[in-house]
Motif scaffolding. Structure first.
Motif, short mmCIF file in Angstrom:
data_model
loop_
_atom_site.label_atom_id
_atom_site.label_comp_id
_atom_site.label_asym_id
_atom_site.label_seq_id
_atom_site.Cartn_x
_atom_site.Cartn_y
_atom_site.Cartn_z
N ASN A 1 0.84 -1.19 0.00
CA ASN A 1 0.00 0.00 0.00
C ASN A 1 0.88 1.25 0.00
OD1 ASN A 1 -2.15 1.72 0.10
ND2 ASN A 1 -2.62 1.36 2.26
N ASN A 2 1.51 1.49 -1.16
CA ASN A 2 2.33 2.68 -1.36
C ASN A 2 2.29 3.02 -2.85
OD1 ASN A 2 4.24 0.95 -2.69
ND2 ASN A 2 5.19 0.49 -0.70
N PRO A 3 2.78 4.17 -3.27
CA PRO A 3 2.71 4.55 -4.69
C PRO A 3 3.33 3.51 -5.62
CG PRO A 3 3.29 6.44 -3.37
CD PRO A 3 3.30 5.27 -2.42
N GLU A 4 4.43 2.92 -5.23
CA GLU A 4 5.07 1.92 -6.09
C GLU A 4 4.18 0.69 -6.24
OE1 GLU A 4 9.21 -0.74 -6.33
OE2 GLU A 4 8.88 0.67 -4.67
N GLY A 5 3.61 0.24 -5.12
CA GLY A 5 2.74 -0.93 -5.17
C GLY A 5 1.49 -0.69 -6.00
N ARG A 6 0.93 0.52 -5.88
CA ARG A 6 -0.27 0.82 -6.66
C ARG A 6 0.05 0.93 -8.15
NH1 ARG A 6 -1.47 3.60 -1.76
NH2 ARG A 6 -0.53 5.56 -2.47
N GLU A 7 1.24 1.40 -8.50
CA GLU A 7 1.64 1.45 -9.90
C GLU A 7 1.79 0.04 -10.47
OE1 GLU A 7 5.14 3.32 -12.78
OE2 GLU A 7 5.16 3.69 -10.61
N LYS A 8 2.37 -0.85 -9.68
CA LYS A 8 2.51 -2.24 -10.13
C LYS A 8 1.13 -2.89 -10.31
CE LYS A 8 7.05 -3.18 -8.07
NZ LYS A 8 7.80 -4.00 -7.09
N PHE A 9 0.21 -2.55 -9.42
CA PHE A 9 -1.14 -3.10 -9.54
C PHE A 9 -1.82 -2.59 -10.80
CE2 PHE A 9 -5.74 -2.73 -8.28
CZ PHE A 9 -6.02 -4.09 -8.35
N THR A 10 -1.61 -1.33 -11.13
CA THR A 10 -2.17 -0.77 -12.36
C THR A 10 -1.67 -1.53 -13.58
OG1 THR A 10 -2.29 1.42 -11.34
CG2 THR A 10 -2.41 1.32 -13.75
N ASN A 11 -0.39 -1.86 -13.62
CA ASN A 11 0.17 -2.63 -14.73
C ASN A 11 -0.37 -4.06 -14.74
OD1 ASN A 11 1.73 -0.40 -15.47
ND2 ASN A 11 3.44 -1.02 -14.16
N PHE A 12 -0.60 -4.61 -13.55
CA PHE A 12 -1.15 -5.98 -13.45
C PHE A 12 -2.54 -6.06 -14.09
CE2 PHE A 12 -3.72 -9.10 -11.15
CZ PHE A 12 -2.94 -10.26 -11.29
N LEU A 13 -3.28 -4.95 -14.03
CA LEU A 13 -4.66 -4.96 -14.53
C LEU A 13 -4.77 -4.81 -16.04
CD1 LEU A 13 -6.41 -2.67 -11.88
CD2 LEU A 13 -6.50 -5.16 -12.03
N GLN A 14 -3.68 -4.57 -16.72
CA GLN A 14 -3.73 -4.30 -18.17
C GLN A 14 -4.51 -5.35 -18.95
OE1 GLN A 14 -2.97 -1.63 -19.79
NE2 GLN A 14 -1.86 -0.49 -18.24
N PRO A 15 -4.25 -6.65 -18.76
CA PRO A 15 -4.96 -7.65 -19.59
C PRO A 15 -6.30 -8.10 -19.00
CG PRO A 15 -3.27 -8.74 -18.31
CD PRO A 15 -3.19 -7.28 -17.95
N ILE A 16 -6.70 -7.58 -17.85
CA ILE A 16 -7.89 -8.08 -17.15
C ILE A 16 -9.15 -7.49 -17.79
CG2 ILE A 16 -9.07 -8.29 -14.96
CD1 ILE A 16 -6.41 -9.76 -15.08
N LYS A 17 -10.07 -8.36 -18.16
CA LYS A 17 -11.34 -7.93 -18.77
C LYS A 17 -12.55 -8.64 -18.14
CE LYS A 17 -9.16 -5.41 -21.80
NZ LYS A 17 -9.18 -3.93 -21.71
N CYS A 18 -12.37 -9.11 -16.91
CA CYS A 18 -13.43 -9.91 -16.28
C CYS A 18 -13.90 -9.23 -14.99
CB CYS A 18 -12.90 -11.31 -15.99
SG CYS A 18 -11.43 -11.31 -14.93
#
Length: 504
Positions: free
Chosen positions: A39-56
């Motif tokens: 729960n920090n800016p770096e972690g949230r940025e990584k989470f944003t990248n993790f969501l790129q292929p998610i469509k469900c």
């Protein structure tokens, strides 16, 4: 839908603790991608990248200390009145957070039959909002925001206990103790497990505190036993079995986490007492109808649902169109076969009629002319009127007019007579020419004319058309009785034309 079918659908499962977010992308019941984000800016940025292929669709499960529970008895209302009541309660209890919900526990059976409600909220929105904002920015279909206590009820539904405490441990959050009264969630506590503290050490340390806490809130009546169900593996069960003492106040039972994992088809099973996957899979299997997300949070999920409904409707329409097309093709084929059969029968009938016609004797008249003649004769025969039928009404009318004498009567048929209303115009009219004279009127010429006119009206009332061809004297505006004095001294003669056609 069973658990296997529900997990075959793609989904994104999120587990949020105070300083950590665990994410796993499920496909066909298996984890195809997962990640842990601080729960920090770096972690949230990584989470944003993790969501790129998610469509469900996405399900967010929280396990936070800052979760409040309030039990309230409120009037039983429906519609807008109920919505207004809940809004007032949320403003009263949880003005500072948008993550709140109200759950109906039961309706009372006595008195006004009010509703037992459980109001709850995640009271520290700063821990949740940054992650939710990322999901909305990536247009992820967030189905809801849930908590571990909220989805624990299905795990204890088969235990017959009035007062039950469910204890579990989640690696990223700590020791969770959830209290149920008559299978209704009442309250829950989360205690972080720090440093080298083991699961069984934490249970032994916190269980007595929770028991005393329930007593202080009067949630556990005096003399009642608290059933404690502990979700753990075999090693922790053995440790706790030796360290916990059975008493009249508390009864202990252990739920094998391996068996629960097998029931939820979790592979591989956890090698410790971490219940994180159990709660995530339980959420995917049976998400509660109420949750902490509002309509703004679930906007893209509603769009996702609408899209699937439209796709289903389109598929249904397409299948129906195929069915109708197949039926039309079958009907066309059947009609074609029937048309061929009728054509063949027509040819056979025509051939038979030609053979019959060829067998007729030679005549000077064409067959069509003969047919027309026969038709006319049949019609004439059908409407042939016997003289008695046409003369009897006239004779009966004469019986009522003694001053009217008949001198001559002729009868003929005529097709040129005007056709009266409601009569058959294609049938020749029967025409009578009635000649007679009036007697016993002396010089009362007006009475004589009225007498004759009344006779004509009586015949007209019986369906005859009556026309005066001649009268005893000229009564027109240009005529003069004085000029006809010699004529009127003779018998008052007249001539009537009486015609008749059958009515429609």
């Amino acid at each position: 839908m069973d658990y296997r079918q529900s997990m075959l659908k793609p989904s994104l499962l999120l587990f949020l603790s105070v300083d950590h977010l665990h994410a796993q992308h499920m496909l066909g019941g298996e984890i195809v991608a997962q990640g842990a984000f601080n729960n920090n800016p770096e972690g949230r940025e990584k989470f944003t990248n993790f969501l790129q292929p998610i469509k469900c669709p996405c399900y967010l499960l929280t396990d936070l200390i800052e979760e409040d529970f309030r039990h309230e008895i409120v009037p039983h209302l429906i519609g807008s009145s109920r919505a207004a009541l809940l809004k007032r309660k949320f403003e009263q209890f949880y003005r500072g957070t948008p993550y709140h919900q109200a759950t109906l526990l039961q309706r009372q059976q006595t008195g006004r039959r009010d509703d037992d409600m459980l109001f709850s909220a995640l009271t520290n929105p700063a821990l949740i909002t940054p992650w939710v904002d990322i999901l909305l920015a990536k247009k992820i279909a967030l189905a809801g925001i849930y908590s571990v206590p909220q989805i624990s009820a299905p795990l204890i539904k088969n235990y017959a206990s009035k007062h039950l405490l469910l204890i579990s441990w989640e690696r990223y959050s700590g020791l969770r103790q959830t209290y149920f009264s008559n299978h209704h969630l009442q309250i829950s506590r989360l205690t972080p497990v720090q440093g080298e503290t083991t699961f069984h050490d934490a249970v032994v340390k916190e269980l007595l505190r929770t028991y005393q806490y329930l007593k202080s809130l009067s949630l556990l009546p005096t003399g009642e036993t608290l059933d404690v169900y502990i979700l753990c593996n075999a090693a922790d069960r053995d440790q706790l079995y030796n360290r916990l003492t059975m008493s009249v106040d508390m009864f202990y039972d252990f739920v094998d986490i391996g068996k629960v994992s097998a029931q939820l088809h979790i592979e591989p099973a956890s090698n410790d007492s971490d219940a994180t996957q159990i709660f995530l899979r339980q959420l995917a299997k049976n998400p509660p109808t109420t949750h902490y997300a509002n309509t703004n949070h679930t906007y893209y999920y509603k769009l996702w649902q609408l899209k699937h409904v439209l796709n289903f409707a389109s598929a249904a329409v397409f299948i129906a169109a195929l069915g109708i097309s197949a039926m039309n093709i079958w009907q066309i084929s059947s009609s074609a076969d029937e048309a061929n059969s009728l054509h063949l029968k027509t040819l056979q009938t025509l051939e038979a009629s030609q053979k019959i016609t060829a067998a007729f004797p030679n005549t000077y008249a064409q067959a069509g002319d003969m047919k027309s003649g026969v038709t006319v004769m049949r019609k004439l025969a059908q409407h042939n009127i016997v003289s008695d039928e046409i003369l009897r009404p006239v004779s009966l009318a004469l019986d009522h007019y003694a001053k009217l004498e008949m001198d001559e009567l002729t009868w003929q048929t005529s097709s040129t007579e005007p056709v009266a209303k409601n009569t058959q115009g294609d049938i020749p009219a029967q025409v009578l020419t009635f000649k007679g004279h009036l007697t016993d009127f002396a010089n009362d010429y007006r009475a004589a004319l009225n007498y004759l006119e009344q006779f004509q009206n009586d015949l007209s009332a019986q369906g005859y058309q009556v026309t005066a061809l001649s009268k005893p004297f000229d009564d027109s505006p240009s005529g003069s009785i004085a000029d006809q004095s010699d004529a009127v001294k003779s018998p008052l003669g007249f001539t009537l034309k009486i015609s008749h056609r059958p009515s429609l």
